[in-house]
Design an enzyme around this catalytic site. Sequence first.
Site, PDB file in Angstrom:
ATOM      1  CB  CYS A 165      -8.628   9.172   5.469  1.00 15.24           C
ATOM      2  SG  CYS A 165      -7.479   7.878   5.977  1.00 15.24           S
ATOM      3  CB  CYS A 172       3.774  10.803  11.092  1.00 14.56           C
ATOM      4  SG  CYS A 172       4.550   9.292  10.487  1.00 14.56           S
TER       5      CYS A 172
END
Length: 353
Positions: free
Chosen positions: A321, A186
């Site tokens: 990322c 998440c």
Amino acid sequence: MLSNTEKQQYNRHIILDEIGVSGQEKLKAAKVLVIGAGGLGCPILQYLTAAGVGTIGIVDDDVVDMSNLQRQVLYTVADVGASKAQTAATKLSQLNPFVFFKVYTERLNTENAIELFEAYDIVVDGSDNFPTRYLVNDACVLTDTPLVFGSIFKFQGQVSVLNYQGGPTYRCLFPDPPAPDAVPNCSDIGVLGVLPGIIGSLQANEVLKMITGIGTVLKGKLLYLDALTLEQQVLRFTKNEAIEVTALEDDYAFFCGIHPESYAEITMADVKENMEAYQLLDVRTAAEFEKFNIGGMHIPLEALSAHIATLPSSRPIVVCCQSGVRSKVAAQLIAEHRKDLTVFNLQGGIFTM
């Protein structure tokens, strides 16, 4: 026995014919272990505490982070940096002084799981990763402890009751773990803040039903909820007699395909000191990269395997990322296939700038 003050506090339970004094005394005598005091753990803990479950164990080795506050409503800005488990126990004690809390700030592992689970009647899994879920399941099977499972993904959630009265286990539902990069965390893809509140509350509901003996427990059933449409499905599944758990796995991370790291970690501060010394590699999606990036090469994680051979070796590669999760997978992949490269994972992702 309940004191007069307890009878006052639990009045709305006691006046329910299905619960009454006897049901409330069962709750007081119960011992429930909650794995994780995060998104799912917060509502689980809050409602079990309010309901008067007598002994609640809290297992969490993490600390409160600012990004947690969007969904982990037990904490405040003042708690950032503090132990989740300890902070939760302190605050919950103010909600219900009749509950005894046991705090475990160490990470759940193969060394402590069995001994921990043997001391409780029910385990509730609020973890967010597959190695822990398989470990929790197997330890529950070996200790014959019922397990209330919950998971969330963006806008969807799942709840089930496992290993209950001879019913199926997590391995009956998911015999094999997914590939490490198949299900994003998440922290990479986001989650609707209210969703863990809904799913965690449903998990707490199953615990209360099991203890008091009311209603129909989700044994052999997986409840699926879509928060965007509020559509619900209940999928039935059966026990797979061919699956046996006779001992814990030696290494649950390895079992789930997560191998020892062959790369190093680096912070954004270290990179910014000498940007020219490193080659940045962003492995997010094209849409994410276009929306915001810090420069460097861009190869989405799913396409990386096809391009590993072409990566330049002139400078150490720093893989990045959004949060540092996908980049870990990418850094490991590069390190395993390009021994000539020095590879770093950017800790915390590009938003640590």
